[in-house]
Design a protein around this motif. Structure first.
Motif, PDB file in Angstrom:
ATOM      1  N   VAL A  45       0.837  -1.202   0.000  1.00 44.99           N
ATOM      2  CA  VAL A  45       0.000   0.000   0.000  1.00 44.99           C
ATOM      3  C   VAL A  45       0.872   1.252   0.000  1.00 44.99           C
ATOM      4  CG1 VAL A  45      -1.651   1.341   1.362  1.00 44.99           C
ATOM      5  CG2 VAL A  45      -1.976  -1.126   1.081  1.00 44.99           C
ATOM      6  N   ALA A  46       1.954   1.214   0.792  1.00 45.56           N
ATOM      7  CA  ALA A  46       2.857   2.362   0.853  1.00 45.56           C
ATOM      8  C   ALA A  46       3.489   2.636  -0.511  1.00 45.56           C
ATOM      9  CB  ALA A  46       3.931   2.132   1.906  1.00 45.56           C
ATOM     10  N   VAL A  47       3.848   1.588  -1.253  1.00 50.48           N
ATOM     11  CA  VAL A  47       4.398   1.787  -2.595  1.00 50.48           C
ATOM     12  C   VAL A  47       3.366   2.485  -3.484  1.00 50.48           C
ATOM     13  CG1 VAL A  47       5.170   0.631  -4.694  1.00 50.48           C
ATOM     14  CG2 VAL A  47       6.029  -0.133  -2.479  1.00 50.48           C
ATOM     15  N   SER A  48       2.127   2.017  -3.452  1.00 50.62           N
ATOM     16  CA  SER A  48       1.077   2.654  -4.253  1.00 50.62           C
ATOM     17  C   SER A  48       0.923   4.124  -3.877  1.00 50.62           C
ATOM     18  CB  SER A  48      -0.256   1.923  -4.049  1.00 50.62           C
ATOM     19  OG  SER A  48      -0.211   0.626  -4.597  1.00 50.62           O
ATOM     20  N   ARG A  49       0.950   4.418  -2.582  1.00 44.79           N
ATOM     21  CA  ARG A  49       0.770   5.793  -2.126  1.00 44.79           C
ATOM     22  C   ARG A  49       1.971   6.670  -2.514  1.00 44.79           C
ATOM     23  NH1 ARG A  49      -1.885   7.700   3.055  1.00 44.79           N
ATOM     24  NH2 ARG A  49      -2.824   9.011   1.432  1.00 44.79           N
ATOM     25  N   ALA A  50       3.177   6.117  -2.375  1.00 46.57           N
ATOM     26  CA  ALA A  50       4.377   6.897  -2.701  1.00 46.57           C
ATOM     27  C   ALA A  50       4.396   7.276  -4.174  1.00 46.57           C
ATOM     28  CB  ALA A  50       5.631   6.113  -2.327  1.00 46.57           C
ATOM     29  N   TYR A  51       3.968   6.355  -5.056  1.00 45.53           N
ATOM     30  CA  TYR A  51       3.895   6.705  -6.475  1.00 45.53           C
ATOM     31  C   TYR A  51       2.730   7.643  -6.754  1.00 45.53           C
ATOM     32  CZ  TYR A  51       7.768   4.043  -8.311  1.00 45.53           C
ATOM     33  OH  TYR A  51       9.035   3.628  -8.608  1.00 45.53           O
ATOM     34  N   ALA A  52       1.606   7.437  -6.059  1.00 40.03           N
ATOM     35  CA  ALA A  52       0.495   8.369  -6.224  1.00 40.03           C
ATOM     36  C   ALA A  52       0.920   9.782  -5.848  1.00 40.03           C
ATOM     37  CB  ALA A  52      -0.688   7.931  -5.357  1.00 40.03           C
ATOM     38  N   ALA A  53       1.817   9.907  -4.867  1.00 43.42           N
ATOM     39  CA  ALA A  53       2.282  11.221  -4.408  1.00 43.42           C
ATOM     40  C   ALA A  53       3.058  11.971  -5.473  1.00 43.42           C
ATOM     41  CB  ALA A  53       3.136  11.058  -3.152  1.00 43.42           C
ATOM     42  N   ILE A  54       3.538  11.265  -6.498  1.00 45.89           N
ATOM     43  CA  ILE A  54       4.257  11.925  -7.590  1.00 45.89           C
ATOM     44  C   ILE A  54       3.455  11.846  -8.895  1.00 45.89           C
ATOM     45  CG2 ILE A  54       6.516  11.604  -6.514  1.00 45.89           C
ATOM     46  CD1 ILE A  54       6.934   9.326  -8.670  1.00 45.89           C
ATOM     47  N   ASN A  55       2.122  11.629  -8.783  1.00 49.28           N
ATOM     48  CA  ASN A  55       1.246  11.628  -9.948  1.00 49.28           C
ATOM     49  C   ASN A  55       1.442  10.417 -10.843  1.00 49.28           C
ATOM     50  OD1 ASN A  55      -0.863  12.758 -11.477  1.00 49.28           O
ATOM     51  ND2 ASN A  55       0.554  13.842 -12.831  1.00 49.28           N
ATOM     52  N   VAL A  56       1.750   9.274 -10.226  1.00 50.31           N
ATOM     53  CA  VAL A  56       1.854   8.014 -10.959  1.00 50.31           C
ATOM     54  C   VAL A  56       0.879   7.036 -10.304  1.00 50.31           C
ATOM     55  CG1 VAL A  56       3.352   6.156 -11.746  1.00 50.31           C
ATOM     56  CG2 VAL A  56       4.269   8.466 -11.505  1.00 50.31           C
ATOM     57  N   GLY A  57      -0.302   6.876 -10.883  1.00 56.29           N
ATOM     58  CA  GLY A  57      -1.313   6.026 -10.294  1.00 56.29           C
ATOM     59  C   GLY A  57      -2.178   6.781  -9.297  1.00 56.29           C
ATOM     60  N   ALA A  58      -3.284   6.141  -8.918  1.00 57.57           N
ATOM     61  CA  ALA A  58      -4.237   6.756  -7.992  1.00 57.57           C
ATOM     62  C   ALA A  58      -3.853   6.462  -6.549  1.00 57.57           C
ATOM     63  CB  ALA A  58      -5.638   6.228  -8.271  1.00 57.57           C
ATOM     64  N   ASP A  59      -4.226   7.385  -5.664  1.00 58.85           N
ATOM     65  CA  ASP A  59      -3.952   7.204  -4.241  1.00 58.85           C
ATOM     66  C   ASP A  59      -4.910   6.168  -3.656  1.00 58.85           C
ATOM     67  OD1 ASP A  59      -2.779   7.562  -1.778  1.00 58.85           O
ATOM     68  OD2 ASP A  59      -3.925   9.356  -1.286  1.00 58.85           O
ATOM     69  N   VAL A  60      -4.455   5.485  -2.619  1.00 56.15           N
ATOM     70  CA  VAL A  60      -5.280   4.534  -1.876  1.00 56.15           C
ATOM     71  C   VAL A  60      -5.136   4.848  -0.398  1.00 56.15           C
ATOM     72  CG1 VAL A  60      -5.117   2.711  -3.601  1.00 56.15           C
ATOM     73  CG2 VAL A  60      -3.402   2.839  -1.785  1.00 56.15           C
ATOM     74  N   ALA A  61      -6.141   4.517   0.365  1.00 58.57           N
ATOM     75  CA  ALA A  61      -6.083   4.749   1.804  1.00 58.57           C
ATOM     76  C   ALA A  61      -5.273   3.646   2.471  1.00 58.57           C
ATOM     77  CB  ALA A  61      -7.484   4.797   2.397  1.00 58.57           C
ATOM     78  N   GLU A  62      -4.689   3.969   3.588  1.00 55.13           N
ATOM     79  CA  GLU A  62      -3.886   2.996   4.321  1.00 55.13           C
ATOM     80  C   GLU A  62      -4.776   2.074   5.138  1.00 55.13           C
ATOM     81  OE1 GLU A  62      -0.809   4.932   6.549  1.00 55.13           O
ATOM     82  OE2 GLU A  62      -0.177   6.128   4.831  1.00 55.13           O
ATOM     83  N   ALA A  63      -4.248   0.897   5.438  1.00 55.00           N
ATOM     84  CA  ALA A  63      -4.980  -0.072   6.248  1.00 55.00           C
ATOM     85  C   ALA A  63      -5.340   0.556   7.585  1.00 55.00           C
ATOM     86  CB  ALA A  63      -4.133  -1.320   6.468  1.00 55.00           C
ATOM     87  N   GLY A  64      -6.557   0.313   8.021  1.00 50.62           N
ATOM     88  CA  GLY A  64      -7.011   0.901   9.273  1.00 50.62           C
ATOM     89  C   GLY A  64      -7.707   2.220   9.057  1.00 50.62           C
ATOM     90  N   THR A  65      -7.421   2.867   7.949  1.00 49.76           N
ATOM     91  CA  THR A  65      -8.086   4.129   7.623  1.00 49.76           C
ATOM     92  C   THR A  65      -8.895   4.009   6.340  1.00 49.76           C
ATOM     93  OG1 THR A  65      -6.120   4.899   6.457  1.00 49.76           O
ATOM     94  CG2 THR A  65      -6.333   5.519   8.772  1.00 49.76           C
ATOM     95  N   ALA A  66      -8.567   3.028   5.504  1.00 49.93           N
ATOM     96  CA  ALA A  66      -9.357   2.820   4.293  1.00 49.93           C
ATOM     97  C   ALA A  66     -10.725   2.288   4.694  1.00 49.93           C
ATOM     98  CB  ALA A  66      -8.646   1.827   3.373  1.00 49.93           C
ATOM     99  N   LEU A  67     -11.752   2.896   4.148  1.00 46.80           N
ATOM    100  CA  LEU A  67     -13.104   2.452   4.437  1.00 46.80           C
ATOM    101  C   LEU A  67     -13.318   1.092   3.791  1.00 46.80           C
ATOM    102  CD1 LEU A  67     -15.926   3.002   5.578  1.00 46.80           C
ATOM    103  CD2 LEU A  67     -16.458   4.216   3.450  1.00 46.80           C
ATOM    104  N   ALA A  68     -13.714   0.124   4.581  1.00 42.26           N
ATOM    105  CA  ALA A  68     -13.899  -1.224   4.064  1.00 42.26           C
ATOM    106  C   ALA A  68     -15.066  -1.883   4.775  1.00 42.26           C
ATOM    107  CB  ALA A  68     -12.632  -2.057   4.249  1.00 42.26           C
ATOM    108  N   ILE A  69     -15.814  -2.686   4.033  1.00 41.91           N
ATOM    109  CA  ILE A  69     -16.941  -3.429   4.596  1.00 41.91           C
ATOM    110  C   ILE A  69     -16.428  -4.749   5.140  1.00 41.91           C
ATOM    111  CG2 ILE A  69     -19.079  -4.635   3.993  1.00 41.91           C
ATOM    112  CD1 ILE A  69     -19.684  -2.344   2.078  1.00 41.91           C
ATOM    113  N   SER A  70     -16.679  -5.013   6.388  1.00 39.61           N
ATOM    114  CA  SER A  70     -16.216  -6.248   7.020  1.00 39.61           C
ATOM    115  C   SER A  70     -17.243  -7.367   6.926  1.00 39.61           C
ATOM    116  CB  SER A  70     -15.868  -5.987   8.488  1.00 39.61           C
ATOM    117  OG  SER A  70     -16.997  -5.469   9.188  1.00 39.61           O
ATOM    118  N   THR A  71     -18.534  -7.025   6.914  1.00 41.41           N
ATOM    119  CA  THR A  71     -19.594  -8.029   6.798  1.00 41.41           C
ATOM    120  C   THR A  71     -20.533  -7.621   5.677  1.00 41.41           C
ATOM    121  OG1 THR A  71     -19.498  -8.440   9.180  1.00 41.41           O
ATOM    122  CG2 THR A  71     -21.425  -9.267   7.998  1.00 41.41           C
ATOM    123  N   GLN A  72     -20.563  -8.418   4.617  1.00 39.65           N
ATOM    124  CA  GLN A  72     -21.376  -8.093   3.456  1.00 39.65           C
ATOM    125  C   GLN A  72     -22.822  -8.544   3.660  1.00 39.65           C
ATOM    126  OE1 GLN A  72     -20.470  -6.415   0.823  1.00 39.65           O
ATOM    127  NE2 GLN A  72     -18.224  -6.480   0.846  1.00 39.65           N
TER     128      GLN A  72
END
Length: 841
Positions: A574-601
């Motif tokens: 996730v950190a790699v994705s975010r670090a590249y997103a920070a330089i306009n390469v790919g989209a940003d993603v939220a970090e684990a624990g802060t990314a909104l995610a559904i635990s029970t569908q």
């Protein structure tokens, strides 16, 4: 899609390069690229080439396509990494190559490629009719091409090395807008919005000249048409950075010397073998001209205390030794850091000794790596305090590592990545050395993230890693014109990426560590530390980058490296994705624990008419409180804004699809939508499902199955819930089964077997059913009573399809439902089964 049940090993006798061979993520500490390393025998190399050539027809290439083995170096855990140049009619295709990772027995474990050859020849993948009969006979002689380059770069210069001209096929590459980005304003483009497209080919000479002109080095690479002598492309190929030893930059340091013949020498046979001096060494170039430098002799001293710790004043003795002390300390720490943290031996990974020659030329304000001798030269100019700081030495020797591995071209975005690897290497060597130069991890601090600050007389560095634009020329983020910059400046965005990856960013807009491209939570991304960041970066360069890797491709390969080292979806990935997103390469993603995610569908359900139907969602992360909006057939339900939604089911509700949108309270709110849940309202006679645990949510309960068939895997979503039965997907000869016995009452009026099936396959371009799934009905003795269906790789498709069969012929019997999947020796096919039901009335 390919599932990594275990580490897959595919014999090169049967493996096809396109198979996407899996690499299992490491557990615990990442493995090192450890010696001993034995190059492939001629027979093993021939077998590898035969395997790759055999795959060409399947990949849509004709028989004029081939491979040329150019490099081998060790990988982790005793693996071998082979780099192969793509050829057409025996001529190399420039910038088109493959990387193949195999084990000691020759089994292919992983492969990646830079494909710029596919539109050559008569193969089915060629979309350029003009290149189907490409002529490889040159018209312009090689010497004429060399003369063209010399006249344009240094007509009065002297050749340091003999010029060369290699015949190549040069792809004409254009960058085009990706789907969805056709109308984006230029300023809003992301690196992933542009794609490279080959629009044609030129037969050309790749000319390399290594000259000196007026006391300056002029290293030039150029592409000259072999048909009419036009210069198609050219670029600067010079890779520079603009006992007890009393060093200039590191104080008193312990340096490894050898005592022989009554004197001590700056010679270390324990760090590398062979090479020019037979071991690691620092020599005195004695001001030999940069146009034709002589490494001279190894520094020697009657005592084992060296240097005076002062800037060079032109004299000999202790003062002249100080530059050598810094050189040896940097050389030792570079060797030890890459060996102890990555398992990489010397510059080439094969423990070939290198050397640094100091005091080259007179008043020469530079340092450079020379690929011809695989060594480094340091000058003694007056513009700097001296050019032998730890980060400069680590930088230049980093070029040697890239030269021995990815061989990234020194132009455009690729050249920037090449230069960035060296900047990163310099900073990590500095951190390692300043923390004592020991241990198997790069320390979290110690480096200053400024290239060349120590050598500057004013304290102004050559480059700032966290804010490259401070130098006035480098970019902080990717832009569509980045490939037009000199590699020393197109390196800027990737340097910033690495700083963010290791150290994190700042959420305050006024900070130099702030990136407006980070839009997900938290706005200040979390770094993973120098050691992990360096391992991911080093692995990508040495095992995945090719000669033409650009920023978008580097991001993808870095994510692969992080997944392999630390696990798919790990915080490091996730950190790699975010670090590249920070330089306009790919989209940003939220970090684990802060990314909104559904635990029970929400779960699909079946209820009797007039009873209550209920759907519930659970949220496992994100920023509370949450807002909910339930949907019915895609439209919002008025008033349905809680975590649960219930109502009295009527016949008209049967078949309706329910889902819910959840929005959190983050600074930049995140919204996710749940999986769909289908409501079935029973309005007829009472029905009974004879299958137990048909959605596999209780694991293997009530089922008899082969090992590792029932569960969940990251690369496959369930039809409903989270688990399913996953047969096949191995890419090797295998048989897997899934069975359950049921008793169908004799008075049954209707009996319907149904299930959801998803078929995915790596098999392409064939009409042969290589891999199969057979559904049979058997009696209690195992005899086959009937075959309900047979599926194969020819039935592959996207998503699930629902299958159903009448079981009425078997009423009054106890029968076994049997799913059997078989695969051949290569190219996986996955058969994914979910929601198995046998409804009787």
């Amino acid at each position: 899609m390919q599932r990594s049940k275990t580490m897959l090993a595919v014999s090169i006798a049967t493996a096809a390069l396109s198979g996407g061979f899996a690499v299992a993520a490491t557990s615990g500490a990442p493995a090192l690229m450890a010696a001993p390393f034995t190059k492939a025998s001629p027979q093993e190399s021939a077998a590898l080439l035969a395997t790759l050539n055999a795959s060409n027809e399947r990949e849509g290439l004709d028989r004029d396509h081939g491979y040329l083995l150019t490099k081998e170096h060790p990988g982790e855990g005793g693996t071998r990494i082979a780099r192969l140049q793509h050829t057409y009619k025996g001529i190399p295709v420039y910038g088109s190559d493959s990387i193949v990772v195999s084990d000691a027995r020759g089994n292919i474990l992983n492969s990646t490629a830079s494909e710029r050859r596919t539109s050559l020849g008569s193969g089915r993948v060629n979309t350029l009719t003009g290149s189907r009969s490409f002529d490889v006979a040159p018209v312009t002689p090689s010497q004429a091409a060399i003369d063209t380059v010399v006249r344009a770069s240094a007509p009065r210069g002297l050749h340091r090395n003999a010029p060369s001209a290699e015949l190549v096929i040069y792809p004409i590459v254009q960058r085009v807008r990706a789907a969805g980005a056709e109308t984006k304003p230029e300023a809003q483009l992301n690196a992933l919005d542009l794609e490279e497209k080959v629009t044609g080919y030129e037969l050309a000479w790749l000319v390399k000249t290594r000259m000196a002109d007026g006391g300056k080095l002029v290293f030039r690479d150029a592409i000259v048409s072999a048909k009419d002598g036009r210069t198609l492309a050219q670029w600067n190929a010079l890779q520079t950075v603009v006992g007890v030893g009393h060093s200039l930059y590191s104080g008193d340091v312990p340096i490894q010397t050898t005592f022989a013949g009554g004197v001590y020498k700056m010679f270390d046979p324990g760090r590398g073998t062979g090479g020019y001096f037979g071991g690691m060494a620092v020599s005195d170039a004695a001001h030999s001209p940069v146009s034709s430098p002589n490494p001279g002799t190894i520094f020697s001293n009657p005592g084992n205390v060296w240097g005076d710790g002062k800037p060079y004043d032109g004299s000999g003795g202790a003062n002249g030794q100080t530059a050598a002390v810094d050189a040896l300390w940097g050389l030792m720490n570079t060797y030890d850091a890459v060996k102890n943290t990555q398992g990489w031996l010397s510059l080439d990974g094969q423990n070939t000794a290198t050397y640094i020659a100091v005091h080259v030329d007179s008043n020469y304000d530079n340092a450079f790596y020379d690929a011809a001798c695989k060594c480094m030269y340091l000058g003694d100019g007056s513009a700097f305090n001296g050019v032998g700081s730890l980060d400069i030495i680590g930088h230049e020797l980093g070029h040697g590592i890239t030269d021995a591995s990815s061989g990234m071209n020194f132009t455009g975005e690729t050249g920037g990545l090449n230069e960035s690897f060296s900047d990163i290497n310099g900073e990590m060597i500095e951190a390692y050395a300043k923390n004592g130069g020991t241990g198997n991890a790069i320390p979290v601090s110690g480096n200053d993230w400024m290239i060349g600050k120590d050598i500057s007389k004013t304290g102004t560095p050559l480059r700032w890693m966290w804010k490259p634009s401070k130098d006035g020329l480098s970019k902080d983020a990717w832009a569509s014109n980045l490939n037009q910059l000199d590699p020393h400046y197109s390196s800027g965005p990737n340097n910033r990426m690495f700083y963010f990856l290791a150290q994190g960013s700042n959420a305050m807009a006024g900070s130099e560590m702030y990136s407006a491209y980070l839009t997900q939570a938290p706005r200040n991304m979390t770094g993973i530390g120098n050691d992990k960041a360096y391992r991911i970066w080093f692995r990508a360069n040495t095992t995945k980058f090719t000669s033409s890797t650009n920023y978008a491709n580097a991001r993808a390969r870095m994510i692969e490296s992080a997944n392999e080292l630390y696990g798919a979806g790990s915080k490091e990935a996730v950190a790699v994705s975010r670090a590249y997103a920070a330089i306009n390469v790919g989209a940003d993603v939220a970090e684990a624990g802060t990314a909104l995610a559904i635990s029970t569908q929400p779960q699909s359900t079946s209820v009797r008419i007039g009873t209550t139907a209920s759907f519930t969602v659970g949220v496992g992360s994100g920023v509370a409180p949450y807002k909910y909006q339930w949907l019915r057939n895609g439209s919002p339900i008025a008033g349905a804004t809680q975590a649960s939604y219930s109502f009295t089911a009527q016949g008209i509700d049967s078949g309706s699809v329910f889902a819910v949108k959840v929005t959190d309270s983050a600074t930049v709110p995140q919204t996710v939508q749940s999986n769909n849940a289908v409501l079935v309202v029973d309005t007829g006679p009472e029905q009974l499902d004879l299958i137990k645990n048909g959605s596999f949510e209780s694991g293997a309960a009530s089922w008899t199955a082969s090992a590792n068939v029932i569960g969940s895997w990251p690369q496959q979503a369930a039809y409903e819930g989270s688990k399913y039965a996953y047969l096949g997907g191995n890419g090797s000869t295998s048989t897997e089964t899934l069975t359950q016995a049921v008793t169908i009452p004799a008075n049954t009026a209707a009996a319907t077997l149904s299930f959801a099936l998803h078929i995915d396959s790596a098999e392409t371009g064939s009409t042969t059913a290589y891999d199969k799934l057979v559904l049979r009905v058997k009696n209690s003795a195992g005899a086959v009573l009937g075959t309900l269906a047979t599926y194969s790789n020819l039935n592959k498709g996207t998503g699930y399809t629902l299958k159903s069969f009448s079981m009425l012929p078997y009423k009054g019997q106890t029968v076994t439902l049997s799913f059997t999947a078989t695969e051949d020796s290569s190219l996986q096919t996955s058969f994914v089964v979910d929601k198995v039901r046998l409804i009787i009335q």
